[in-house]
Design a protein around this motif. Sequence first.
Motif, mmCIF file in Angstrom:
data_model
loop_
_atom_site.group_PDB
_atom_site.id
_atom_site.type_symbol
_atom_site.label_atom_id
_atom_site.label_comp_id
_atom_site.label_asym_id
_atom_site.label_seq_id
_atom_site.Cartn_x
_atom_site.Cartn_y
_atom_site.Cartn_z
ATOM 1 N N THR A 176 12.883 12.792 2.576
ATOM 2 C CA THR A 176 14.004 12.298 3.306
ATOM 3 C C THR A 176 13.628 11.455 4.830
ATOM 4 O OG1 THR A 176 13.875 14.491 4.681
ATOM 5 C CG2 THR A 176 15.683 13.998 2.606
ATOM 6 N N GLY A 177 14.554 11.184 5.547
ATOM 7 C CA GLY A 177 14.132 10.423 6.671
ATOM 8 C C GLY A 177 14.077 8.859 6.498
ATOM 9 N N PRO A 178 13.278 8.464 7.534
ATOM 10 C CA PRO A 178 13.027 7.129 7.516
ATOM 11 C C PRO A 178 11.923 6.742 6.135
ATOM 12 C CG PRO A 178 12.519 7.752 9.573
ATOM 13 C CD PRO A 178 12.906 8.860 8.641
ATOM 14 N N THR A 179 11.389 7.687 5.693
ATOM 15 C CA THR A 179 10.253 7.417 4.557
ATOM 16 C C THR A 179 11.190 7.320 3.340
ATOM 17 O OG1 THR A 179 9.070 9.072 5.600
ATOM 18 C CG2 THR A 179 8.396 8.460 3.243
ATOM 19 N N LEU A 180 12.418 7.838 3.160
ATOM 20 C CA LEU A 180 13.256 7.727 2.228
ATOM 21 C C LEU A 180 13.974 6.510 2.246
ATOM 22 C CD1 LEU A 180 14.734 8.679 -0.314
ATOM 23 C CD2 LEU A 180 16.408 9.976 0.989
ATOM 24 N N ARG A 181 14.581 6.070 3.633
ATOM 25 C CA ARG A 181 15.234 4.802 3.600
ATOM 26 C C ARG A 181 14.462 3.702 3.422
ATOM 27 N NH1 ARG A 181 17.472 8.280 7.749
ATOM 28 N NH2 ARG A 181 16.299 7.693 9.286
ATOM 29 N N ALA A 182 13.348 3.673 3.707
ATOM 30 C CA ALA A 182 12.393 2.662 3.352
ATOM 31 C C ALA A 182 12.249 2.275 2.185
ATOM 32 C CB ALA A 182 10.956 2.845 3.873
ATOM 33 N N SER A 183 12.623 3.466 1.277
ATOM 34 C CA SER A 183 12.413 3.157 -0.435
ATOM 35 C C SER A 183 13.798 2.933 -0.815
ATOM 36 C CB SER A 183 12.030 4.765 -1.041
ATOM 37 O OG SER A 183 10.730 4.523 -0.730
ATOM 38 N N GLY A 184 14.814 2.583 -0.059
ATOM 39 C CA GLY A 184 16.139 2.013 -0.623
ATOM 40 C C GLY A 184 17.240 3.011 -0.518
ATOM 41 N N GLY A 197 9.764 1.131 -1.190
ATOM 42 C CA GLY A 197 9.330 1.032 0.177
ATOM 43 C C GLY A 197 7.701 1.107 0.132
ATOM 44 N N ASP A 198 7.066 0.153 0.858
ATOM 45 C CA ASP A 198 5.495 0.597 1.075
ATOM 46 C C ASP A 198 5.124 0.969 2.478
ATOM 47 O OD1 ASP A 198 5.918 -2.028 2.378
ATOM 48 O OD2 ASP A 198 4.838 -3.135 0.940
ATOM 49 N N THR A 199 3.982 1.107 2.854
ATOM 50 C CA THR A 199 3.711 1.367 4.409
ATOM 51 C C THR A 199 4.362 0.574 5.248
ATOM 52 O OG1 THR A 199 1.607 2.241 3.379
ATOM 53 C CG2 THR A 199 1.707 2.089 5.789
ATOM 54 N N TYR A 200 4.178 -0.683 5.040
ATOM 55 C CA TYR A 200 5.073 -1.614 6.056
ATOM 56 C C TYR A 200 6.484 -1.534 6.379
ATOM 57 C CZ TYR A 200 6.115 -5.901 8.227
ATOM 58 O OH TYR A 200 6.729 -6.864 9.255
ATOM 59 N N ASP A 201 6.903 -1.181 5.375
ATOM 60 C CA ASP A 201 8.402 -0.761 5.280
ATOM 61 C C ASP A 201 8.829 0.168 5.754
ATOM 62 O OD1 ASP A 201 9.183 -3.342 3.638
ATOM 63 O OD2 ASP A 201 9.107 -2.085 1.822
ATOM 64 N N ARG A 202 8.107 1.426 6.031
ATOM 65 C CA ARG A 202 8.300 2.698 6.615
ATOM 66 C C ARG A 202 7.898 2.363 8.158
ATOM 67 N NH1 ARG A 202 6.211 4.660 1.513
ATOM 68 N NH2 ARG A 202 4.124 4.953 2.071
ATOM 69 N N VAL A 222 0.819 -1.228 -0.152
ATOM 70 C CA VAL A 222 -0.086 -0.084 0.040
ATOM 71 C C VAL A 222 0.926 1.254 0.106
ATOM 72 C CG1 VAL A 222 -1.641 1.419 1.614
ATOM 73 C CG2 VAL A 222 -1.968 -1.123 1.098
ATOM 74 N N GLY A 223 0.693 2.276 -0.814
ATOM 75 C CA GLY A 223 1.384 3.264 -0.921
ATOM 76 C C GLY A 223 2.879 3.418 -1.122
ATOM 77 N N ILE A 224 2.971 2.318 -2.300
ATOM 78 C CA ILE A 224 4.728 2.313 -2.756
ATOM 79 C C ILE A 224 5.254 3.460 -3.148
ATOM 80 C CG2 ILE A 224 5.998 0.967 -4.057
ATOM 81 C CD1 ILE A 224 3.924 -1.173 -3.997
ATOM 82 N N LEU A 225 6.419 3.694 -2.724
ATOM 83 C CA LEU A 225 7.079 5.069 -2.890
ATOM 84 C C LEU A 225 8.460 4.652 -3.718
ATOM 85 C CD1 LEU A 225 7.468 8.130 -2.739
ATOM 86 C CD2 LEU A 225 8.535 7.709 -0.420
ATOM 87 N N PRO A 226 8.166 4.824 -5.069
ATOM 88 C CA PRO A 226 9.528 4.393 -5.784
ATOM 89 C C PRO A 226 10.703 5.291 -5.344
ATOM 90 C CG PRO A 226 7.610 5.048 -7.187
ATOM 91 C CD PRO A 226 7.417 5.123 -5.870
ATOM 92 N N ARG A 227 11.873 4.583 -5.241
ATOM 93 C CA ARG A 227 13.022 5.396 -4.925
ATOM 94 C C ARG A 227 13.212 6.666 -5.825
ATOM 95 N NH1 ARG A 227 18.812 2.593 -4.734
ATOM 96 N NH2 ARG A 227 19.877 4.473 -4.993
ATOM 97 N N LYS A 228 13.039 6.555 -7.081
ATOM 98 C CA LYS A 228 13.253 7.929 -7.767
ATOM 99 C C LYS A 228 12.336 8.854 -7.560
ATOM 100 C CE LYS A 228 15.529 7.142 -12.502
ATOM 101 N NZ LYS A 228 15.431 6.600 -13.567
ATOM 102 N N LEU A 229 11.063 8.514 -7.252
ATOM 103 C CA LEU A 229 10.017 9.632 -7.029
ATOM 104 C C LEU A 229 10.435 10.170 -5.679
ATOM 105 C CD1 LEU A 229 7.371 10.524 -8.145
ATOM 106 C CD2 LEU A 229 6.260 9.075 -6.409
ATOM 107 N N ALA A 230 10.846 9.456 -4.827
ATOM 108 C CA ALA A 230 11.183 10.095 -3.365
ATOM 109 C C ALA A 230 12.159 11.032 -3.444
ATOM 110 C CB ALA A 230 11.718 8.527 -2.423
ATOM 111 N N ILE A 231 13.205 10.470 -4.227
ATOM 112 C CA ILE A 231 14.371 11.628 -4.325
ATOM 113 C C ILE A 231 14.143 12.767 -5.142
ATOM 114 C CG2 ILE A 231 16.938 11.842 -5.538
ATOM 115 C CD1 ILE A 231 17.345 9.104 -4.922
ATOM 116 N N ASP A 232 13.078 12.620 -5.989
ATOM 117 C CA ASP A 232 12.566 13.568 -7.049
ATOM 118 C C ASP A 232 12.068 14.710 -5.940
ATOM 119 O OD1 ASP A 232 12.210 15.208 -9.329
ATOM 120 O OD2 ASP A 232 10.300 14.263 -9.429
ATOM 121 N N TYR A 233 11.217 14.073 -5.043
ATOM 122 C CA TYR A 233 10.527 14.977 -4.379
ATOM 123 C C TYR A 233 11.346 15.548 -2.913
ATOM 124 C CZ TYR A 233 5.853 14.932 -6.359
ATOM 125 O OH TYR A 233 4.760 15.274 -7.286
ATOM 126 N N GLY A 234 12.451 15.131 -2.828
ATOM 127 C CA GLY A 234 13.332 15.689 -1.988
ATOM 128 C C GLY A 234 12.900 14.857 -0.403
#
Lengths: 179, 439, 407
Positions: free
Chosen positions: C229-237, C265-270, C215-227
């Motif tokens: 950070t934190g556990p949310t980014l680390r959960a995305s690898g 990362g999805d919600t569980y990973d975060r 649920v709510g998968i945050l791809p790595r590229k998208l995460a970096i693109d949006y800036g």
Amino acid sequence: MTESDQAEKSSAGTAAPGQFGQLLSDNGIESNRLPDSCGVETIEVDRQQLENAVQRLRKSPEAVLDLLLAVSGVDSPESYDSVYHLWSTSKSGELVIKVRVAKSEVAPGELPEVPSLARIWSAANWHERESYDLVGIRYSGHPYLRRILNPWNWVGHPLRRDYKQPVDALNDKNPVSFR
Amino acid sequence: MNSAVFEIGKFARLTLLWLCIIFGAVWGVSWSIGVLLPAVILSQSGESGRFWAQLLQALVPVVAVALFVPLNTCYMVLAERRLLALFTVRKGPNRVGPDGAFQTVADALKLLLKEEITPRGADLLMYTLAPVIFFAPSIIGVMPLLAAVSGNHPLFTPVNLPTGVFYILAVSSIPVVGVVMGGWASNNKYSLVGALRSAAQAISYEIPLLLSIITVCLLAGTLDFVQIADNQRGSLLNWNILGGGALTHLGIGSPWWSIAAALLLAACCILLFALYVICACAEVNRTPFDLPEAESELVSGFNTEYSGIKFAIFFLAEYTNLFIVSTFAAVMFLGGGHAPFPGLEDACISGLRGLLAAWFGACTPFQLGWLVNSLVNPATVSQVFWIIVKSYALVWFASLIRATLPRLRIDQLMDYSWKRLVPLALILLIAVTFLKELV
Amino acid sequence: MVPEMTEELRANKLKTDEMLINMGPQHPATHGVLRLILKLDGELVKHCEPVVGHLHRAQEWQGQNRTWFQYQALIDRVDYLSGMFTSWALARAAEKIDDVKVPLRAEYMRVIVAEMNRLTSHLLWLGTFGIDLGAMMGLPFYPFREREELLDLLEAIAGQRMMFNYIRIGGVQNEAPPGWFARLFKFTGSFPDRIDEYEAILSNNPIFLKRTKAVGILPRKLAIDYGVTGPTLRASGVALDLRKVKPYSVYDRLDFAVPVCNRDGDTYDRYMCRIIEMHESNKIIRQCIEQIPGGTADVLREKRKACSACGKANCPHCGGDLAIMVKKQNAGLRVKAGEGFAAVESPRGVLGCYIISTGSDTAYRIKWRNPSFSNLAVLPELLLDHQIADIMAIFGSIDVILPDVDR
């Protein structure tokens, strides 16, 4: 304090270009080195070159400045600055880019214009809206340039040096009062 | 650890206090309307008063339910709050009355005095009718249970329908109409979403619920509550949850297939009970299935816009429904008013009889012995005691679930019902039909 | 003749209106006052626009209109769940500009209180995440039990439970009261078991897994693109933790791991990332208590009592690295002219502070780079085509604090 260790103190804007400035000039993009901010390379880029420069820095394998930390608007004494803090997620590189619009260039009643990065870099979207809201820099080409922190009908840009507060936001008869 | 024991002690005291209040009041009122007043009328006016005496006796179930429902809700809400506090290392309400015993009474008064707001654009008629339609079935639904609860007490026999199970199942599908009406009439999108969710949920979970109940009826061979309860007399092994007596028929000489069938039947019935509990939770909108309310998503779902007494009625109905569902389970699966061990019930009754004889022996000179005896009939008391214990145990279990589980999502909820529960219920229905014959 | 029911015709017939719904500003699950303008197709989110700013308190404006000394007391309110980190970011930026060398003991104290603050923040997040997923009653209170203990400790050392004003430019405000370190050490001993307790409730709960996995998968590229950070980014690898990547303070002397998920990362990973981070923070606190120069406050106090040369600059027990403050904390507090950007790893991500100082008693410009601000910006992308119930799960999992967004 590891960042400040490799800091080379540069005295004036005419100093030799740093790592990223060199990279840019190799690619034919002019930049002007400013005094380092606490050991971090700081360059000034002309606003026409901004988009190019940022794309280059983001994509080129030597730099990979892929994390746009913040876009800050600054109302400097002589100019309106738009300051970009770039980081790399895979390397330790840091860079500060400043885009300056001299106050003399801005007609009274107009807002200084800086090209928007929001189309190419999603992180810039909200930060540019904030900078527009608080400092009053118009980011041309922004998809949704609307006030973000202040109410949508707010008048003025609060972080401008010449900003006059509404008399009393809670108690008076002014139209943006909260009562 | 010590403090937890202390809190449990407090909770037990509260429960005791409230049970005395609820059942004392219902008992007393029923007795005075159904026994004392008719006796007085008959002795005063003779045959001409017979009509009035009968009318009064016929009114007993109505009065009993009207008294029981609000009092019981007061206790259930308080118990739930205290239990949740116990489960979650808190204190819970402990200010109003001794140990907070009258907190819910104060809350109810507050709700009655609160301003009643009708949102702009609401359909006033539907908006007002919704809580009524939601609440009415729970009052009607309690009725046939009364006979089963009181061990077919003469006063309550008239409301014991031969098709009581069928009747309750029919009535229990009405509240969802009230929910949808309320959600739609509120002119609020959250309410609307909550109401639609509720409709979808009620329909999907009613099917496995019905199937599980039908299976039990099949096992018991009747739709009459009193008979279903009586069939489970004896001991734990006779309860429907363990196959309705299949295990007791076994002896040393039974053929192997009979033993296997009996064991399988017991397993099936335990599964049936689990199925029933799950579906019942969904039917009365309890956590993991509280989607129609879904506080963190839909604010408060279908009753977002309700306030004051209308909200109180919704609240009342919800907890009454929970109680009905628990009592229903106690009667259908857990042996009704019968004790789990053979000797226990007789011991209860004879002990009570002894007590009564000691206390009220002095009354006999005044020819009031039969009155007292009809007030405290040992057999009835034992019945009521056991069924209360079982029902409230299930209610507390629902609180435990509420303190543990997160909420399902609507699509998962539907999946769970249609892809898991309905097939399981059908399989169990067929399995029980065959196994019953094999035992 | 009945026209044939083509796919197109059916789609037109079944066409439903989209529903525009305002979630917030007053809503039980928006963690403050976020307003989401949602366009729903049934229960599916088709478009989402976050409207922020309801909690805007002009923190940056106050930064340039209040003296440094006054402003230090205000900035805990920027992110009220991790006040230590906002204080720390400002202090670091000002110290960088001012060329102040913070004594080692103060650095250790900073790390201890900051990691405690990280724990309280994550614990509160865990509780509210439970609420977001519908565990309204049970789960939220267990983390709060431990949070209460930590807040008591923080109150004992800083004088306040939330707005600490403890980390100042040039050090920390005061020494720990008697017995404080012993209490903290005892707490850290039992805390891992408590985390296991939370995990026992959630981590293997089938409903929880159903609600969070994929649920709510945050791809790595998208995460970096949006800036992000934190556990949310680390959960995305992306292994971006300032404590490891650009170690500040004494983090390079400490042994701890940074949990990084090896997929989008999805919600569980975060959720898992934050759980592991709590274990690591606990480890950091224990190490700091063992390593802190001068020993615990009680030991140091005894040593100082015995030390006759107290008050002299060269006293081994009183000066140098054992001091906790090197700048006078009064209204005359000034920071040299210059500009600088400093960031710390807050529970929500990279919390940065960009200061331009002209050497006067107020800043020329203070800009906050808040992790929640950037993390929230990615929300519309995450919510697309998810259900209403997932809005809460996803929004809860990226751990946004609205005052941190609105400043």
